[in-house]
Motif scaffolding. Structure first.
Motif, short mmCIF file in Angstrom:
data_model
loop_
_atom_site.label_atom_id
_atom_site.label_comp_id
_atom_site.label_asym_id
_atom_site.label_seq_id
_atom_site.Cartn_x
_atom_site.Cartn_y
_atom_site.Cartn_z
N LYS A 138 0.83 -1.20 0.00
CA LYS A 138 0.00 0.00 0.00
C LYS A 138 0.86 1.25 0.00
CE LYS A 138 -4.02 -2.06 2.25
NZ LYS A 138 -5.05 -1.88 3.34
N GLU A 139 0.22 2.37 -0.29
CA GLU A 139 0.95 3.64 -0.30
C GLU A 139 1.12 4.16 1.13
OE1 GLU A 139 -0.39 5.36 -4.68
OE2 GLU A 139 -0.95 6.44 -2.86
N ARG A 140 2.13 4.98 1.31
CA ARG A 140 2.36 5.60 2.60
C ARG A 140 1.22 6.59 2.88
NH1 ARG A 140 8.37 7.59 3.99
NH2 ARG A 140 8.66 5.48 3.17
N GLU A 141 0.74 6.59 4.13
CA GLU A 141 -0.37 7.47 4.49
C GLU A 141 -0.08 8.21 5.78
OE1 GLU A 141 -3.85 4.98 4.89
OE2 GLU A 141 -2.98 3.77 6.49
N LEU A 142 -0.63 9.41 5.88
CA LEU A 142 -0.45 10.22 7.06
C LEU A 142 -1.31 9.69 8.20
CD1 LEU A 142 0.66 12.83 8.42
CD2 LEU A 142 -1.34 14.01 7.49
N VAL A 143 -0.70 9.56 9.36
CA VAL A 143 -1.41 9.09 10.56
C VAL A 143 -1.77 10.28 11.45
CG1 VAL A 143 -1.22 7.70 12.65
CG2 VAL A 143 -0.25 6.86 10.48
N ALA A 144 -0.77 11.10 11.76
CA ALA A 144 -0.99 12.22 12.66
C ALA A 144 0.11 13.25 12.47
CB ALA A 144 -1.00 11.76 14.12
N VAL A 145 -0.22 14.50 12.77
CA VAL A 145 0.75 15.59 12.67
C VAL A 145 0.56 16.50 13.88
CG1 VAL A 145 -0.81 16.96 11.24
CG2 VAL A 145 1.63 17.47 11.24
N ILE A 146 1.67 17.06 14.36
CA ILE A 146 1.59 17.98 15.49
C ILE A 146 2.42 19.23 15.21
CG2 ILE A 146 3.48 16.82 16.74
CD1 ILE A 146 1.90 17.51 19.35
#
Length: 115
Positions: free
Chosen positions: A43-51
């Motif tokens: 699968k493609e890389r996906e964003l989980v969380a950002v701070i």
């Protein structure tokens, strides 16, 4: 020399918890937004969380289960992962991004959720 070093991955049973850490060096940590991404096999890389200084934001698929935090004094960002599911299995990457579009990546840490 910029370094992002993730740790804390491993094998955990469904419903369990893990805490990932990412130790940063070589840049002004407090000036960068810090993120966690993940990439499952095939699968493609996906964003989980950002701070950022304004707080954390999360992908819908982890809201209420994962918490991102940072300690600017320790140049470290964390991802507390609770209520883990098999579909959370992936390599988790730490990333730093600046307002001038500079981005750094860590080498990744494997998280496997399985009974």
């Amino acid at each position: 020399q910029v370094q992002l070093v993730e740790s804390g991955g491993g094998l955990v049973q469904p419903g369990g918890s893990l805490r990932l850490s990412c130790a940063a060096s070589g840049f002004t940590f407090s000036s960068y937004a810090m993120s966690w991404y993940r990439q499952a096999l095939g699968k493609e890389r996906e964003l989980v969380a950002v701070i950022t200084s304004a707080g954390g934001n999360y992908a819908d698929f982890v809201k209420g289960r994962f918490t991102i935090s940072r300690d600017n004094a320790k140049n470290t960002v964390y991802l507390q992962m609770n209520s883990l599911k098999p579909e959370d299995t992936a390599v988790y990457y730490c990333s730093a991004s600046s307002s001038w579009d500079q981005r750094y990546w860590g080498q990744g840490t494997q998280v496997t959720v399985s009974s």
